[in-house]
Structure formats: structure tokens, C-alpha cells
Design a protein around this motif. Structure first.
Motif, PDB file in Angstrom:
ATOM      1  N   PRO A  94       0.818  -1.209   0.000  1.00  0.00           N
ATOM      2  CA  PRO A  94       0.000   0.000   0.000  1.00  0.00           C
ATOM      3  C   PRO A  94       0.863   1.274   0.000  1.00  0.00           C
ATOM      4  N   PRO A  95       0.349   2.358  -0.576  1.00  0.00           N
ATOM      5  CA  PRO A  95       1.124   3.614  -0.605  1.00  0.00           C
ATOM      6  C   PRO A  95       1.540   4.099   0.773  1.00  0.00           C
ATOM      7  N   GLY A  96       0.704   3.862   1.803  1.00  0.00           N
ATOM      8  CA  GLY A  96       1.019   4.376   3.123  1.00  0.00           C
ATOM      9  C   GLY A  96       1.771   3.422   4.024  1.00  0.00           C
ATOM     10  N   ALA A  97       2.177   2.274   3.519  1.00  0.00           N
ATOM     11  CA  ALA A  97       2.862   1.287   4.357  1.00  0.00           C
ATOM     12  C   ALA A  97       4.267   1.761   4.700  1.00  0.00           C
ATOM     13  N   PRO A  98       4.646   1.770   5.989  1.00  0.00           N
ATOM     14  CA  PRO A  98       6.020   2.102   6.343  1.00  0.00           C
ATOM     15  C   PRO A  98       6.994   1.093   5.732  1.00  0.00           C
ATOM     16  N   VAL A  99       8.174   1.581   5.371  1.00  0.00           N
ATOM     17  CA  VAL A  99       9.195   0.695   4.809  1.00  0.00           C
ATOM     18  C   VAL A  99      10.500   0.916   5.548  1.00  0.00           C
ATOM     19  N   PRO A 100      11.382  -0.072   5.545  1.00  0.00           N
ATOM     20  CA  PRO A 100      12.680   0.092   6.211  1.00  0.00           C
ATOM     21  C   PRO A 100      13.420   1.313   5.671  1.00  0.00           C
TER      22      PRO A 100
END
Length: 326
Positions: free
Chosen positions: A318-324
Motif C-alpha cells: 500500500p502507498p502508506g505502508a512504512p518501509v525500512p
């Protein structure tokens, strides 16, 4: 509110060590726990259900040899074990466990008794975290509202008192669904949730409501089932059942993307789960020393900086998913 958080970013889930789906030799189980320790893992999660006490017994046998203040130990309440010499070889997916049967009981009295029994099986004097186990095992089934209400009226106040007395450091829920976690935040003051399979590369169910709710309350998440019961690890099961075609297709798209990027799918799966700030740890299971060692390597596997942006642009997260890395 600042709260105590379990050690992370990687823990050891104890369900496989209770002979989930197939027996494990004692020496292999012990070696797997030792491999976790040697790999720097210091969060150990178990439960009475896992092998009807077998997982607790095996973890305790190894962890008793370690300095107690150097690791975080979690077990669960809600299922009391009652001795039964005629207990079947297979129960709840566990094979060759200890001679007990499960009785659901989320009362305050059963909670305290369950903790005493777990400490005896572990051979240790204290627990760090205690989770109410599967009070919402089936959120669509008839037993769920009654179990949840009993847990909030019995187990939750009992665990809150133990936390206030300094007997345990934290309590929460260990479940497979988002809704009971949100309800628990309304009815009580939990510190954390162990949620299995609802925040992964394939399933983003915790993203919209649970992660913001935990951030607002200062609660933590521990992510279990990062491989979705095998679907992201080369298998074809999801939630411990044959995966539907739509999920198989999405997994295949993720696998193809990762191959093109030169990133192991399992490394992406583990590191994605750990990215939200509220996530204190990710706890995959491990049946053998090799599996445990692999998980430790994958959590530390270098991933190119542009990988996560490309994954988002491909519509795979998803566009709002946090990523490392932010």
C-alpha cells in the motif's frame, strides 16, 4: 505514554517447537533454541497450547542455562492444561505433545493458575510478558463475544494487577485478528499485541486502524506469522489452510519482483514487518537450527535503497505502508 517494549527486532516463535504439524526430536528442538541464542535473539515466545506444554518445557530447559536478565520471555493464558493420560497423539495440530488436554478459561483465577503452571513447566521464576491467547480465535463464530467478554472481565484486570505489582512487565493479546486488539484498547490498558499474519507483505490488515491506534496509545506490536504460515516461504498454505488462487497469484508476483531485484522474498517479508515504529519485534518460528539461523541472516540481509519504492510503485504494498529506512 512511554511503555516497556520487548527486545527485538527478531524473536523466536515457539509453536513449531511444540511439534506443530510434525514431531521434532528433543535434541533438534534444543539446538534450534541454542541457535537462536547464538544468533543474538533474545525474545522467546511460547504458550501452553504449543504441544500441550511441550514448547514451554523445551524452551525452559535451554533458557534456564542463560542469564535471566539477558532475555525476554513471553507465554500466554486462556487455555488451562488438564492432565489426561489418554490424551490423543494429535491435538490442535500438535503431534506427540505432553499428556494434557486444553480447557478454555479466561477468568482471573484461571489466569493466575495458568501462569503458575507455565512457570513450573519452564522451570523459571518469572515472566516478562503474558498474552491472553485467542480470546477471539474465530471472530465470526458464536464463542468469540463470550470469550472476549470473559477475558476483559477476568484475565485483563488480573494481568493489569500483576503489572502494577511488578510481577510481570507487560500484558496484551495474542490473536490472529485486528478487531479484538482494537476492542481491548477500548476496554482495558494493554501494553502490546502479538498479532499473527495480519501485517505481512501479503496481508496489510493491521495497517489502517491497528497501527495508528497503537501509536496513539503507546502500545507495541509483535508481528507473528511473517511468512503467512508458509505462503511467503515457498509453501502453498495461508492461515494454515490451502491458499486461495488470488493469494497464490499475489505471492508469485512478489516472488518474481524480488527475483528481478536480487532480494530474497523471505528477507523482504521479515524486514517489511519490522518497519512500523510501533513494531517491537518480528517472531518467525523455527523447527531446526538451520531455519533459525536463516531467519537471523534474512533479517540482516542488505536490501537496495530503491527496492521499497519500486515495490510500492508496482502496487505490491500500500502507498502508506512504512518501509525500512523511512
Amino acid at each position: 505514554m512511554s511503555r516497556w517494549r520487548p527486545r527485538g527486532p527478531l524473536g523466536l516463535g515457539g509453536a513449531p517447537l511444540g511439534n506443530l504439524f510434525a514431531p521434532i526430536a528433543e535434541e533438534v528442538a534444543e539446538a534450534a533454541i541454542e541457535a537462536a541464542w547464538d544468533g543474538g535473539i533474545r525474545l522467546y515466545d511460547t504458550a501452553p497450547l504449543y504441544g500441550l506444554g511441550l514448547s514451554e518445557h523445551r524452551m525452559g530447559r535451554v533458557l534456564r542455562r542463560k542469564v535471566r536478565d539477558e532475555f525476554t520471555l513471553c507465554t500466554k493464558v486462556g487455555r488451562l492444561l488438564e492432565a489426561d493420560p489418554a490424551a490423543p497423539y494429535e491435538q490442535h495440530g500438535f503431534f506427540g505433545g505432553l499428556p494434557f488436554r486444553v480447557r478454555y478459561d479466561y477468568s482471573a483465577e484461571a489466569t493466575l493458575r495458568s501462569i503458575e503452571h507455565s512457570l513450573a513447566r519452564l522451570g523459571l521464576a518469572r515472566l516478562d510478558m503474558v498474552l491472553i491467547h485467542d480470546a477471539a480465535e474465530d471472530p465470526h463464530g458464536p464463542a468469540w463475544p463470550e470469550r472476549f467478554a470473559e477475558a476483559m472481565a477476568g484475565a485483563a484486570p488480573a494481568l493489569t494487577r500483576l503489572r502494577e505489582q511488578g510481577v510481570i512487565r507487560a500484558w496484551g493479546l495474542g490473536v490472529n485478528n485486528v478487531e479484538p486488539c482494537l476492542l481491548a484498547l477500548e476496554h482495558a490498558d494493554p501494553d502490546l499485541f502479538l498479532i499473527a499474519g495480519r501485517y505481512t507483505l501479503l496481508d496489510h490488515g493491521a495497517l489502517e486502524r491497528l497501527i495508528p491506534a497503537c501509536a496513539a496509545r503507546g502500545a507495541s506490536l509483535v508481528i507473528g506469522g511473517p511468512y503467512n504460515s508458509g505462503l511467503l516461504a515457498g509453501g502453498n498454505t495461508f492461515n494454515y489452510a490451502p491458499a486461495p488462487a488470488e493469494l497464490l497469484a499475489r505471492r508469485d508476483r512478489l516472488a518474481e519482483f524480488c527475483t528481478r531485484q536480487g532480494v530474497p522474498l523471505k528477507a523482504a517479508a521479515l524486514q517489511f514487518c519490522a518497519a512500523p515504529k510501533v513494531v517491537a519485534a518480528v517472531i518467525p518460528g523455527g523447527r531446526t537450527p538451520a531455519e533459525v539461523e536463516e531467519n537471523a541472516r534474512l533479517m540482516a540481509h542488505p536490501i537496495p535503497p530503491g527496492f521499497w519504492g519500486a515495490l510500492r510503485e508496482a502496487g505490491l504494498i500500500p502507498p502508506g505502508a512504512p518501509v525500512p529506512g523511512g
